[in-house]
Design an enzyme around this catalytic site. Structure first.
Site, mmCIF file in Angstrom:
data_model
loop_
_atom_site.group_PDB
_atom_site.id
_atom_site.type_symbol
_atom_site.label_atom_id
_atom_site.label_comp_id
_atom_site.label_asym_id
_atom_site.label_seq_id
_atom_site.Cartn_x
_atom_site.Cartn_y
_atom_site.Cartn_z
ATOM 1 N N THR A 172 0.721 -1.104 -0.041
ATOM 2 C CA THR A 172 0.096 0.147 0.073
ATOM 3 C C THR A 172 0.925 1.572 -0.119
ATOM 4 O OG1 THR A 172 -1.645 -1.113 1.355
ATOM 5 C CG2 THR A 172 -2.060 1.109 1.358
ATOM 6 N N VAL A 173 1.812 1.158 0.924
ATOM 7 C CA VAL A 173 2.741 2.574 1.086
ATOM 8 C C VAL A 173 3.690 2.599 -0.255
ATOM 9 C CG1 VAL A 173 4.307 4.023 2.363
ATOM 10 C CG2 VAL A 173 2.269 2.618 3.316
ATOM 11 N N LYS A 186 6.658 1.516 12.829
ATOM 12 C CA LYS A 186 6.515 1.947 14.339
ATOM 13 C C LYS A 186 6.887 0.887 15.002
ATOM 14 C CE LYS A 186 2.206 1.402 12.213
ATOM 15 N NZ LYS A 186 1.520 2.134 11.088
ATOM 16 N N GLU A 224 9.231 10.033 10.058
ATOM 17 C CA GLU A 224 8.021 10.849 10.098
ATOM 18 C C GLU A 224 6.885 10.097 9.826
ATOM 19 O OE1 GLU A 224 8.052 14.373 10.831
ATOM 20 O OE2 GLU A 224 5.978 13.359 11.049
ATOM 21 N N VAL A 284 4.614 7.830 12.204
ATOM 22 C CA VAL A 284 3.504 8.080 13.164
ATOM 23 C C VAL A 284 2.578 9.248 12.516
ATOM 24 C CG1 VAL A 284 3.110 9.360 15.574
ATOM 25 C CG2 VAL A 284 5.302 8.157 15.235
ATOM 26 N N ASP A 316 -0.806 -0.848 17.726
ATOM 27 C CA ASP A 316 -0.048 0.358 16.794
ATOM 28 C C ASP A 316 -0.102 1.480 17.675
ATOM 29 O OD1 ASP A 316 0.167 1.135 13.632
ATOM 30 O OD2 ASP A 316 -1.330 2.398 14.521
ATOM 31 N N LYS A 325 3.116 4.094 18.329
ATOM 32 C CA LYS A 325 3.391 5.547 18.128
ATOM 33 C C LYS A 325 3.506 6.443 19.273
ATOM 34 C CE LYS A 325 0.735 4.700 13.688
ATOM 35 N NZ LYS A 325 -0.976 4.666 13.289
HETATM 36 P P1 NAP Z 1 1.670 -3.986 3.204
HETATM 37 O O1 NAP Z 1 0.791 -3.520 2.028
HETATM 38 O O2 NAP Z 1 1.394 -5.165 3.581
HETATM 39 O O3 NAP Z 1 3.091 -4.179 1.881
HETATM 40 C C1 NAP Z 1 4.176 -4.924 2.262
HETATM 41 C C2 NAP Z 1 5.185 -5.016 1.332
HETATM 42 O O4 NAP Z 1 6.388 -5.499 1.902
HETATM 43 C C3 NAP Z 1 4.860 -5.979 0.307
HETATM 44 O O5 NAP Z 1 5.073 -5.703 -1.098
HETATM 45 C C4 NAP Z 1 5.443 -7.206 0.641
HETATM 46 O O6 NAP Z 1 5.805 -8.249 -0.369
HETATM 47 C C5 NAP Z 1 6.797 -6.632 1.335
HETATM 48 N N1 NAP Z 1 7.546 -7.512 2.279
HETATM 49 C C6 NAP Z 1 7.197 -7.747 3.490
HETATM 50 N N2 NAP Z 1 7.842 -8.672 4.080
HETATM 51 C C7 NAP Z 1 8.830 -8.961 3.167
HETATM 52 C C8 NAP Z 1 9.887 -9.812 3.327
HETATM 53 N N3 NAP Z 1 10.294 -10.339 4.427
HETATM 54 N N4 NAP Z 1 10.852 -9.678 2.201
HETATM 55 C C9 NAP Z 1 10.502 -9.061 1.025
HETATM 56 N N5 NAP Z 1 9.354 -8.313 0.759
HETATM 57 C C10 NAP Z 1 8.510 -8.039 2.080
HETATM 58 O O7 NAP Z 1 2.080 -2.879 3.981
HETATM 59 P P2 NAP Z 1 1.868 -1.237 3.946
HETATM 60 O O8 NAP Z 1 0.331 -1.071 4.385
HETATM 61 O O9 NAP Z 1 2.378 -0.783 2.681
HETATM 62 O O10 NAP Z 1 2.669 -0.817 5.235
HETATM 63 C C11 NAP Z 1 4.211 -0.849 5.079
HETATM 64 C C12 NAP Z 1 4.679 -0.209 6.371
HETATM 65 O O11 NAP Z 1 4.082 0.983 6.554
HETATM 66 C C13 NAP Z 1 4.540 -0.986 7.661
HETATM 67 O O12 NAP Z 1 5.487 -0.723 8.644
HETATM 68 C C14 NAP Z 1 3.369 -0.235 8.221
HETATM 69 O O13 NAP Z 1 3.169 -0.268 9.542
HETATM 70 C C15 NAP Z 1 3.750 1.032 7.632
HETATM 71 N N6 NAP Z 1 2.478 2.285 7.619
HETATM 72 C C16 NAP Z 1 1.445 1.945 7.076
HETATM 73 C C17 NAP Z 1 0.563 2.773 6.743
HETATM 74 C C18 NAP Z 1 -0.754 2.429 6.065
HETATM 75 O O14 NAP Z 1 -1.752 3.518 6.112
HETATM 76 N N7 NAP Z 1 -0.651 1.615 5.387
HETATM 77 C C19 NAP Z 1 0.704 4.070 7.485
HETATM 78 C C20 NAP Z 1 1.857 4.366 8.110
HETATM 79 C C21 NAP Z 1 2.757 3.353 8.391
HETATM 80 P P3 NAP Z 1 4.560 -8.560 -1.346
HETATM 81 O O15 NAP Z 1 3.964 -7.532 -1.996
HETATM 82 O O16 NAP Z 1 5.320 -9.727 -2.263
HETATM 83 O O17 NAP Z 1 3.725 -9.472 -0.328
HETATM 84 N N1 HSE Z 2 -2.675 1.121 10.623
HETATM 85 C C1 HSE Z 2 -2.316 2.319 10.792
HETATM 86 C C2 HSE Z 2 -3.531 3.301 11.308
HETATM 87 C C3 HSE Z 2 -1.807 2.929 9.601
HETATM 88 O O1 HSE Z 2 -4.632 2.789 10.998
HETATM 89 O O2 HSE Z 2 -3.445 4.199 11.840
HETATM 90 C C4 HSE Z 2 -1.081 4.465 9.835
HETATM 91 O O3 HSE Z 2 0.316 4.177 10.866
#
Ligand code: NAP
Ligand code: HSE
Length: 430
Positions: free
Chosen positions: A14-15, A105, A129, A132, A201, A205
């Site tokens: 997603t990110v 985080k 940044e 959180v 989560d 943060k």
């Molecule tokens: P996500 O959609 O689950 O994406 C994770 C990505 O990392 C996928 O492409 C996955 O590969 C890859 N991956 C995971 N483990 C791996 C490994 N061991 N080796 C190689 N690739 C690996 O997660 P996301 O929502 O983007 O979140 C990513 C980070 O941002 C997390 O730390 C989350 O806490 C943080 N975050 C997310 C948000 C939000 O709103 N979503 C907001 C703030 C922070 P595949 O595609 O092949 O599965």
């Molecule tokens: N899963 C987290 C939330 C993403 O819902 O706030 C942002 O860090």
């Protein structure tokens, strides 16, 4: 760094996909503003075949060495999440002098100090940044603008998923399960949404924010947390009738020179600034005698919103000298953590009791004997039972817990009492 900055990205979910999109759309602006062309040269994923619309498959690799072992990479963006092997990989990159931007985080709330130490030793830079409140620049504001503001408290809605669920339950009467499913579809939730709804989560943060606000090392293990997964919709509704809004709050404050950080469901008065923060928005209220109140509010989750903070950290690295601008943020003052039960709070107390003469008097007596005073009482008969809801004046939490123990043992009380903190009124915790 040369004119072309080579970026390796760990993760493309997603990110990560948001980062690629933003870098593509803003390439011209970035080059004009910084003099650098940002080029993502390699992207690590697990499943090379998964659908990733708009992502050039030639960038993808499943071999971490293609990024960690490539000395020509200038900056690593970590958006894969998880603790293991992420921790070891980032230590390695930072130790080699490669700057890292992360949104992770959970990793920072457990291993922030050793990652920052590795950045110092390696002469690199660690920026987080996006970890959180997504795009809300709360870390920059705390660390740069308010470094010497002597912050007393940080109160926040720091999880977008739970705020979305609570808002939808209130706004449209949507069920908890449906609202959670929507938050997952919209890309707000963590890979394991138990981290969101269970409070982990938000706890991570708040540990990061408290570390920076109070210049003291706070790890997630120092933060007791309760999520919204055990919350009953009745309490959300009754709170609304009483003029409160239910929120999952992170509350970090200084209490007699010690640091207290917690995450729990809380009632905020309907006219409080945090009450109107809805959907996946987050808000952080910073308070200090010096600057009074500052509230930062905005999108707190979502791929594009988070990616925008990641890109902004990359640009900050381009504009800064080597060395972590956050070094020292985690352990300057070394304040102790406050003892459990040493705090004061007002509370919402709900009791399901036998509808018989004298019950209210007996319950009031138990509260009175514990030194807990009642502000408001609402009673509703329901056949043989009655539902008693009380707002309790601010009291030491140890006293309220003592009274709760005695109420639980009373024969008049027919179900587990519900106790929820009230935050942000004249009766707020302190
Ligand atoms: P996500 O959609 O689950 O994406 C994770 C990505 O990392 C996928 O492409 C996955 O590969 C890859 N991956 C995971 N483990 C791996 C490994 N061991 N080796 C190689 N690739 C690996 O997660 P996301 O929502 O983007 O979140 C990513 C980070 O941002 C997390 O730390 C989350 O806490 C943080 N975050 C997310 C948000 C939000 O709103 N979503 C907001 C703030 C922070 P595949 O595609 O092949 O599965
Ligand atoms: N899963 C987290 C939330 C993403 O819902 O706030 C942002 O860090």
């Amino acid at each position: 760094m040369s004119d072309t900055v080579r970026i390796g990205m760990l993760g493309c979910g997603t990110v990560g996909q948001g980062v690629l999109r933003i870098l593509g759309e803003t390439a011209g602006t970035v080059e004009r503003a910084t003099g650098h062309r940002l080029e993502v040269v390699r992207v690590l994923v697990r499943d090379l075949q998964a659908s990733r619309p708009g992502v050039d498959p030639a960038l993808l690799t499943a071999d971490p060495e293609d990024i960690l072992g490539d000395d020509t990479i200038d900056i690593i963006i970590e958006v894969m999440g998880g603790l293991d092997p992420t921790h070891e990989w980032l230590l390695r990159a930072l130790g080699h002098g490669t700057p890292v931007v992360t949104a992770n985080k959970q990793l920072l709330a457990r291993h922030g100090p050793d990652l920052l130490a590795a950045a110092e030793e390696g002469g690199s830079d660690l920026r987080f940044e996006a970890s959180v409140c997504a795009v809300i620049p709360v870390i920059k504001v705390l660390r740069e603008s308010l470094l010497a503001a002597e912050i007393d408290s940080v109160t926040g809605i720091v999880n977008g998923t739970t705020n979305y669920i609570l808002s939808e339950m209130r706004r449209s009467g949507m069920s908890y399960d449906d609202a959670l499913a929507q938050a997952q579809d919209l890309g707000y939730a963590e890979a394991d949404p138990a981290d969101d709804v269970g409070g982990a989560d938000a706890a991570a943060k708040m540990a990061i924010l408290a570390s920076i606000a109070f210049h003291t090392r706070v790890l997630i293990d120092d933060v007791p947390y309760v999520g919204i997964d055990e919350l009953q919709s009745d309490d959300v509704d009754i709170a609304g009738e009483l003029g409160f809004v239910m929120k999952l709050l992170g509350v970090a404050r200084l209490v007699d020179g010690a640091v207290s950080v917690r995450v729990h469901p809380a009632l905020v008065p309907g006219d409080h600034p945090l009450a109107s923060v809805s959907g996946a928005d987050n808000a952080v209220l910073l308070e200090s005698t010096m600057v009074r109140q500052i509230m930062l509010v905005g999108p707190g989750a979502g791929g594009t919103e988070t990616a925008s903070a990641v890109v902004s950290d990359v640009l900050s690295i381009l504009g800064s000298r080597p060395g972590s601008f956050l070094a020292g943020a985690l352990a300057d003052a070394g304040l102790p953590m406050a003892a459990e039960g040493s705090l004061e709070s007002a509370f919402y107390l709900r009791l399901d009791v036998a509808d018989q003469p004298g019950v209210l008097a007996r319950i009031s007596a138990v509260l009175g004997e514990s030194g807990v005073s009642i502000l408001t009482v609402l009673q509703r008969g329901e056949g043989e039972s009655a539902r008693l809801v009380m707002i309790l004046h601010r009291s030491p939490e140890a006293r309220v817990q003592e009274a709760l123990g005695r109420l639980r043992d009373m024969r008049d009380v027919r179900a587990e009492p519900v106790l929820i903190a009230v935050v942000g009124s004249g009766e707020a915790p302190r």
